[in-house]
Design a protein around this motif. Structure first.
Motif, PDB file in Angstrom:
ATOM      1  N   ASN A 120      63.853  38.091   1.759  1.00  0.00           N
ATOM      2  CA  ASN A 120      62.723  38.461   2.594  1.00  0.00           C
ATOM      3  C   ASN A 120      62.072  39.686   1.963  1.00  0.00           C
ATOM      4  N   THR A 121      60.930  39.508   1.358  1.00  0.00           N
ATOM      5  CA  THR A 121      60.239  40.613   0.699  1.00  0.00           C
ATOM      6  C   THR A 121      59.247  41.297   1.634  1.00  0.00           C
ATOM      7  N   GLY A 122      59.165  40.814   2.890  1.00  0.00           N
ATOM      8  CA  GLY A 122      58.230  41.382   3.856  1.00  0.00           C
ATOM      9  C   GLY A 122      58.771  42.626   4.545  1.00  0.00           C
ATOM     10  N   VAL A 174      68.145  30.340   8.984  1.00  0.00           N
ATOM     11  CA  VAL A 174      68.826  31.632   8.814  1.00  0.00           C
ATOM     12  C   VAL A 174      67.864  32.769   9.139  1.00  0.00           C
ATOM     13  N   ARG A 175      68.409  33.810   9.681  1.00  0.00           N
ATOM     14  CA  ARG A 175      67.646  35.027   9.984  1.00  0.00           C
ATOM     15  C   ARG A 175      67.844  35.996   8.819  1.00  0.00           C
ATOM     16  N   ILE A 176      66.746  36.537   8.312  1.00  0.00           N
ATOM     17  CA  ILE A 176      66.820  37.474   7.198  1.00  0.00           C
ATOM     18  C   ILE A 176      66.060  38.731   7.589  1.00  0.00           C
ATOM     19  N   GLU A 177      66.753  39.841   7.566  1.00  0.00           N
ATOM     20  CA  GLU A 177      66.139  41.123   7.911  1.00  0.00           C
ATOM     21  C   GLU A 177      65.153  41.545   6.817  1.00  0.00           C
ATOM     22  N   ALA A 178      64.213  42.388   7.178  1.00  0.00           N
ATOM     23  CA  ALA A 178      63.184  42.860   6.247  1.00  0.00           C
ATOM     24  C   ALA A 178      63.817  43.480   5.010  1.00  0.00           C
ATOM     25  N   GLY A 179      63.330  43.061   3.840  1.00  0.00           N
ATOM     26  CA  GLY A 179      63.799  43.617   2.578  1.00  0.00           C
ATOM     27  C   GLY A 179      65.192  43.187   2.155  1.00  0.00           C
ATOM     28  N   MET A 180      65.803  42.274   2.889  1.00  0.00           N
ATOM     29  CA  MET A 180      67.176  41.855   2.595  1.00  0.00           C
ATOM     30  C   MET A 180      67.206  40.489   1.907  1.00  0.00           C
ATOM     31  N   GLU A 181      68.368  40.206   1.347  1.00  0.00           N
ATOM     32  CA  GLU A 181      68.618  38.927   0.687  1.00  0.00           C
ATOM     33  C   GLU A 181      69.858  38.316   1.328  1.00  0.00           C
ATOM     34  N   ARG A 182      69.878  36.999   1.446  1.00  0.00           N
ATOM     35  CA  ARG A 182      71.005  36.335   2.090  1.00  0.00           C
ATOM     36  C   ARG A 182      71.369  35.058   1.340  1.00  0.00           C
ATOM     37  N   ASP A 183      72.674  34.893   1.060  1.00  0.00           N
ATOM     38  CA  ASP A 183      73.166  33.652   0.476  1.00  0.00           C
ATOM     39  C   ASP A 183      73.303  32.607   1.577  1.00  0.00           C
ATOM     40  N   VAL A 184      72.978  31.363   1.240  1.00  0.00           N
ATOM     41  CA  VAL A 184      73.066  30.265   2.196  1.00  0.00           C
ATOM     42  C   VAL A 184      73.873  29.154   1.540  1.00  0.00           C
ATOM     43  N   THR A 185      74.838  28.610   2.279  1.00  0.00           N
ATOM     44  CA  THR A 185      75.662  27.510   1.778  1.00  0.00           C
ATOM     45  C   THR A 185      75.386  26.257   2.598  1.00  0.00           C
ATOM     46  N   LEU A 186      75.076  25.168   1.908  1.00  0.00           N
ATOM     47  CA  LEU A 186      74.910  23.862   2.535  1.00  0.00           C
ATOM     48  C   LEU A 186      75.883  22.905   1.857  1.00  0.00           C
ATOM     49  N   GLU A 187      76.544  22.079   2.638  1.00  0.00           N
ATOM     50  CA  GLU A 187      77.559  21.170   2.110  1.00  0.00           C
ATOM     51  C   GLU A 187      76.954  19.805   1.805  1.00  0.00           C
TER      52      GLU A 187
END
Length: 100
Positions: A3-5, A37-50
């Motif tokens: 999230n670059t916002g 997924v919820r992503i906070e401002a300026g943060m990055e999050r890994d997402v796993t899908l099976e």
């Protein structure tokens, strides 16, 4: 996902496959999973899908069973079907049948 916002937001990550050597007629892209997924401002999050073998199966009308082919499958992921920056190819090494 990143999230670059300046505000937190939700993103729906989508997982697609493309069959690169199928003998069966298949769609160009097949949606196989998604996750919000919820992503906070300026943060990055890994997402796993099976992705399971049964997710690659097609209905064989001659044998009346679900089949997975020995083939290459491109796996794609991203926020929409027209923007899939995460891609890779997997080799399905063995054919298999799934009885209903």
């Amino acid at each position: 996902m990143k999230n670059t916002g300046s505000r937190a937001g939700d993103e729906v990550v989508q997982l697609y496959v493309q069959h690169l050597g199928s003998i069966a007629e298949r769609p160009r892209l097949e949606l196989k999973g998604f996750k919000r997924v919820r992503i906070e401002a300026g943060m990055e999050r890994d997402v796993t899908l099976e992705l399971m073998p049964r997710d690659l199966a097609y209905w064989d009308a001659v044998r009346h069973t679900w089949r997975v082919e020995k083939e290459q499958v491109r796996v794609l992921a991203g926020g929409s079907s027209d923007k899939l920056p995460v891609q890779g190819v997997v080799e399905v090494e063995t054919s298999a049948e799934f009885k209903p």
